[in-house]
Motif scaffolding. Structure first.
Motif, PDB file in Angstrom:
ATOM      1  N   LEU A  18       0.253  -3.991   0.136  1.00  0.00           N
ATOM      2  CA  LEU A  18      -1.165  -4.286   0.359  1.00  0.00           C
ATOM      3  C   LEU A  18      -1.882  -4.511  -0.968  1.00  0.00           C
ATOM      4  O   LEU A  18      -2.665  -5.469  -1.113  1.00  0.00           O
ATOM      5  CB  LEU A  18      -1.805  -3.140   1.141  1.00  0.00           C
ATOM      6  N   ASP A  19      -1.620  -3.679  -1.942  1.00  0.00           N
ATOM      7  CA  ASP A  19      -2.245  -3.836  -3.256  1.00  0.00           C
ATOM      8  C   ASP A  19      -1.839  -5.160  -3.900  1.00  0.00           C
ATOM      9  O   ASP A  19      -2.660  -5.857  -4.500  1.00  0.00           O
ATOM     10  CB  ASP A  19      -1.881  -2.650  -4.153  1.00  0.00           C
ATOM     11  N   HIS A  20      -0.581  -5.523  -3.760  1.00  0.00           N
ATOM     12  CA  HIS A  20      -0.090  -6.801  -4.295  1.00  0.00           C
ATOM     13  C   HIS A  20      -0.801  -7.973  -3.621  1.00  0.00           C
ATOM     14  O   HIS A  20      -1.207  -8.933  -4.296  1.00  0.00           O
ATOM     15  CB  HIS A  20       1.423  -6.889  -4.090  1.00  0.00           C
ATOM     16  N   LEU A  21      -0.963  -7.904  -2.308  1.00  0.00           N
ATOM     17  CA  LEU A  21      -1.663  -8.978  -1.597  1.00  0.00           C
ATOM     18  C   LEU A  21      -3.110  -9.089  -2.051  1.00  0.00           C
ATOM     19  O   LEU A  21      -3.628 -10.201  -2.223  1.00  0.00           O
ATOM     20  CB  LEU A  21      -1.594  -8.747  -0.083  1.00  0.00           C
ATOM     21  N   VAL A  22      -3.757  -7.958  -2.264  1.00  0.00           N
ATOM     22  CA  VAL A  22      -5.140  -7.978  -2.759  1.00  0.00           C
ATOM     23  C   VAL A  22      -5.186  -8.608  -4.147  1.00  0.00           C
ATOM     24  O   VAL A  22      -6.075  -9.420  -4.440  1.00  0.00           O
ATOM     25  CB  VAL A  22      -5.747  -6.559  -2.751  1.00  0.00           C
ATOM     26  N   THR A  23      -4.227  -8.280  -4.998  1.00  0.00           N
ATOM     27  CA  THR A  23      -4.171  -8.883  -6.333  1.00  0.00           C
ATOM     28  C   THR A  23      -4.045 -10.402  -6.244  1.00  0.00           C
ATOM     29  O   THR A  23      -4.749 -11.137  -6.931  1.00  0.00           O
ATOM     30  CB  THR A  23      -2.990  -8.302  -7.140  1.00  0.00           C
ATOM     31  N   THR A  48     -11.647  -5.573   6.811  1.00  0.00           N
ATOM     32  CA  THR A  48     -11.441  -4.511   7.794  1.00  0.00           C
ATOM     33  C   THR A  48      -9.958  -4.239   7.999  1.00  0.00           C
ATOM     34  O   THR A  48      -9.548  -3.082   8.145  1.00  0.00           O
ATOM     35  CB  THR A  48     -12.122  -4.868   9.124  1.00  0.00           C
ATOM     36  N   GLN A  49      -9.124  -5.273   7.968  1.00  0.00           N
ATOM     37  CA  GLN A  49      -7.674  -5.064   8.079  1.00  0.00           C
ATOM     38  C   GLN A  49      -7.178  -4.223   6.903  1.00  0.00           C
ATOM     39  O   GLN A  49      -6.333  -3.331   7.093  1.00  0.00           O
ATOM     40  CB  GLN A  49      -6.934  -6.406   8.144  1.00  0.00           C
ATOM     41  N   ILE A  50      -7.697  -4.488   5.720  1.00  0.00           N
ATOM     42  CA  ILE A  50      -7.321  -3.689   4.543  1.00  0.00           C
ATOM     43  C   ILE A  50      -7.754  -2.238   4.748  1.00  0.00           C
ATOM     44  O   ILE A  50      -6.974  -1.306   4.536  1.00  0.00           O
ATOM     45  CB  ILE A  50      -7.928  -4.281   3.257  1.00  0.00           C
ATOM     46  N   ARG A  51      -8.992  -2.040   5.187  1.00  0.00           N
ATOM     47  CA  ARG A  51      -9.504  -0.679   5.419  1.00  0.00           C
ATOM     48  C   ARG A  51      -8.690   0.038   6.491  1.00  0.00           C
ATOM     49  O   ARG A  51      -8.339   1.204   6.339  1.00  0.00           O
ATOM     50  CB  ARG A  51     -10.980  -0.720   5.809  1.00  0.00           C
ATOM     51  N   ILE A  76     -15.164  -2.317   2.926  1.00  0.00           N
ATOM     52  CA  ILE A  76     -14.692  -2.618   1.570  1.00  0.00           C
ATOM     53  C   ILE A  76     -15.467  -3.854   1.105  1.00  0.00           C
ATOM     54  O   ILE A  76     -15.379  -4.914   1.717  1.00  0.00           O
ATOM     55  CB  ILE A  76     -13.175  -2.855   1.558  1.00  0.00           C
ATOM     56  N   ALA A  77     -16.232  -3.693   0.042  1.00  0.00           N
ATOM     57  CA  ALA A  77     -17.152  -4.735  -0.389  1.00  0.00           C
ATOM     58  C   ALA A  77     -16.571  -5.712  -1.407  1.00  0.00           C
ATOM     59  O   ALA A  77     -17.158  -6.764  -1.647  1.00  0.00           O
ATOM     60  CB  ALA A  77     -18.418  -4.096  -0.960  1.00  0.00           C
ATOM     61  N   SER A  78     -15.444  -5.368  -2.011  1.00  0.00           N
ATOM     62  CA  SER A  78     -14.880  -6.239  -3.049  1.00  0.00           C
ATOM     63  C   SER A  78     -13.391  -5.971  -3.179  1.00  0.00           C
ATOM     64  O   SER A  78     -12.882  -4.943  -2.713  1.00  0.00           O
ATOM     65  CB  SER A  78     -15.567  -5.981  -4.395  1.00  0.00           C
ATOM     66  N   PHE A  79     -12.714  -6.895  -3.859  1.00  0.00           N
ATOM     67  CA  PHE A  79     -11.300  -6.679  -4.137  1.00  0.00           C
ATOM     68  C   PHE A  79     -11.109  -5.475  -5.054  1.00  0.00           C
ATOM     69  O   PHE A  79     -10.155  -4.709  -4.896  1.00  0.00           O
ATOM     70  CB  PHE A  79     -10.670  -7.924  -4.747  1.00  0.00           C
ATOM     71  N   ALA A  80     -12.017  -5.294  -5.997  1.00  0.00           N
ATOM     72  CA  ALA A  80     -11.920  -4.135  -6.897  1.00  0.00           C
ATOM     73  C   ALA A  80     -11.992  -2.838  -6.102  1.00  0.00           C
ATOM     74  O   ALA A  80     -11.231  -1.894  -6.373  1.00  0.00           O
ATOM     75  CB  ALA A  80     -13.034  -4.194  -7.944  1.00  0.00           C
ATOM     76  N   GLU A  81     -12.878  -2.781  -5.135  1.00  0.00           N
ATOM     77  CA  GLU A  81     -12.980  -1.580  -4.302  1.00  0.00           C
ATOM     78  C   GLU A  81     -11.708  -1.392  -3.477  1.00  0.00           C
ATOM     79  O   GLU A  81     -11.241  -0.266  -3.289  1.00  0.00           O
ATOM     80  CB  GLU A  81     -14.195  -1.656  -3.387  1.00  0.00           C
ATOM     81  N   ALA A  82     -11.133  -2.471  -2.992  1.00  0.00           N
ATOM     82  CA  ALA A  82      -9.880  -2.374  -2.237  1.00  0.00           C
ATOM     83  C   ALA A  82      -8.796  -1.753  -3.114  1.00  0.00           C
ATOM     84  O   ALA A  82      -8.073  -0.843  -2.676  1.00  0.00           O
ATOM     85  CB  ALA A  82      -9.450  -3.744  -1.726  1.00  0.00           C
ATOM     86  N   THR A  84      -9.174   0.224  -5.679  1.00  0.00           N
ATOM     87  CA  THR A  84      -9.509   1.628  -5.916  1.00  0.00           C
ATOM     88  C   THR A  84      -9.120   2.493  -4.726  1.00  0.00           C
ATOM     89  O   THR A  84      -8.517   3.559  -4.895  1.00  0.00           O
ATOM     90  CB  THR A  84     -11.014   1.762  -6.215  1.00  0.00           C
ATOM     91  N   ARG A  85      -9.439   2.026  -3.527  1.00  0.00           N
ATOM     92  CA  ARG A  85      -9.124   2.809  -2.334  1.00  0.00           C
ATOM     93  C   ARG A  85      -7.617   2.881  -2.090  1.00  0.00           C
ATOM     94  O   ARG A  85      -7.085   3.926  -1.714  1.00  0.00           O
ATOM     95  CB  ARG A  85      -9.817   2.220  -1.115  1.00  0.00           C
ATOM     96  N   ILE A  86      -6.932   1.772  -2.298  1.00  0.00           N
ATOM     97  CA  ILE A  86      -5.476   1.781  -2.150  1.00  0.00           C
ATOM     98  C   ILE A  86      -4.859   2.762  -3.147  1.00  0.00           C
ATOM     99  O   ILE A  86      -3.998   3.570  -2.781  1.00  0.00           O
ATOM    100  CB  ILE A  86      -4.887   0.363  -2.321  1.00  0.00           C
ATOM    101  N   ALA A  87      -5.298   2.713  -4.396  1.00  0.00           N
ATOM    102  CA  ALA A  87      -4.749   3.605  -5.429  1.00  0.00           C
ATOM    103  C   ALA A  87      -4.986   5.072  -5.073  1.00  0.00           C
ATOM    104  O   ALA A  87      -4.104   5.917  -5.290  1.00  0.00           O
ATOM    105  CB  ALA A  87      -5.358   3.278  -6.786  1.00  0.00           C
ATOM    106  N   ALA A  88      -6.145   5.386  -4.531  1.00  0.00           N
ATOM    107  CA  ALA A  88      -6.445   6.771  -4.152  1.00  0.00           C
ATOM    108  C   ALA A  88      -5.491   7.257  -3.063  1.00  0.00           C
ATOM    109  O   ALA A  88      -4.991   8.391  -3.121  1.00  0.00           O
ATOM    110  CB  ALA A  88      -7.896   6.888  -3.682  1.00  0.00           C
ATOM    111  N   VAL A  89      -5.193   6.413  -2.097  1.00  0.00           N
ATOM    112  CA  VAL A  89      -4.287   6.817  -1.015  1.00  0.00           C
ATOM    113  C   VAL A  89      -2.841   6.817  -1.506  1.00  0.00           C
ATOM    114  O   VAL A  89      -2.042   7.667  -1.096  1.00  0.00           O
ATOM    115  CB  VAL A  89      -4.504   5.948   0.242  1.00  0.00           C
ATOM    116  N   GLN A  90      -2.494   5.895  -2.410  1.00  0.00           N
ATOM    117  CA  GLN A  90      -1.159   5.949  -3.009  1.00  0.00           C
ATOM    118  C   GLN A  90      -0.950   7.296  -3.710  1.00  0.00           C
ATOM    119  O   GLN A  90       0.130   7.886  -3.619  1.00  0.00           O
ATOM    120  CB  GLN A  90      -0.967   4.805  -4.006  1.00  0.00           C
ATOM    121  N   ALA A  91      -1.984   7.782  -4.401  1.00  0.00           N
ATOM    122  CA  ALA A  91      -1.889   9.082  -5.071  1.00  0.00           C
ATOM    123  C   ALA A  91      -1.717  10.206  -4.050  1.00  0.00           C
ATOM    124  O   ALA A  91      -0.919  11.132  -4.268  1.00  0.00           O
ATOM    125  CB  ALA A  91      -3.121   9.319  -5.947  1.00  0.00           C
TER     126      ALA A  91
END
Length: 171
Positions: A18-23, A48-51, A76-82, A84-91
């Protein structure tokens, strides 16, 4: 391998996808308008699919013992926010000890907003609900990006497989 170990590895892999696709989406000509794209009028848009993909992991962690976690239901308002949220859940996934999960045969119960309720064993919850839901929302995001003309393919979806790539045989 325990069901918990397998499920956590799958979540880590798919969050990486998911993070790769957002990138890759960040470079799309539609820019920050791309998250509004959808496959069909009656389907949720990309953001919304990302969220939902992220939330599937958080919800699974909650239902399997990390009850202090809360899903972030805000858009999720931006790719940057996506990212950040993905990284938090990865952690969260990386910090989760599979030994703390319930035994495979322990019961997990949950109700959906539409009133449907389910009761199943913990390993069945992972296999039959949590992991398929995660794959569904990551695939929906992938399909939206493909439909919008982003150059993504199977290698982007299963990029985690590259760690298993055999080296070319010298010949």
């Amino acid at each position: 391998m325990s069901y918990a170990t397998a499920a956590l590895a799958t979540c880590a892999n798919m969050l990486g996808t998911l993070d790769h696709l957002v990138t890759k989406a960040e470079g799309h000509e539609k820019g920050e308008a791309l998250p509004q794209a959808r496959l069909a009028e009656d389907m949720f848009p990309l953001h919304t699919q990302i969220r939902f993909a992220i939330d599937q992991v958080v919800t699974a962690l909650k239902r399997l013992g990390a009850s202090e976690l809360a899903a972030d239901d805000s858009e999720i308002a931006s790719f940057a926010e996506a990212h950040t949220r993905i990284a938090a859940v990865q952690a969260l996934v990386a910090e989760t000890d599979p030994a703390t999960w319930p035994a495979s045969a322990d019961v997990v119960e949950f109700d959906l907003p539409n009133g449907m309720g389910f009761r199943m064993q913990a390993h069945e919850y992972c296999r039959d609900w949590a992991i398929p839901q995660l794959y569904f929302h990551v695939m929906a995001a992938y399909a939206i990006l493909r439909a919008e003309g982003l150059a993504v393919g199977k290698a982007d979806y299963v990029g985690y497989m590259m760690k298993y790539l055999k080296q070319p045989v010298a010949g």
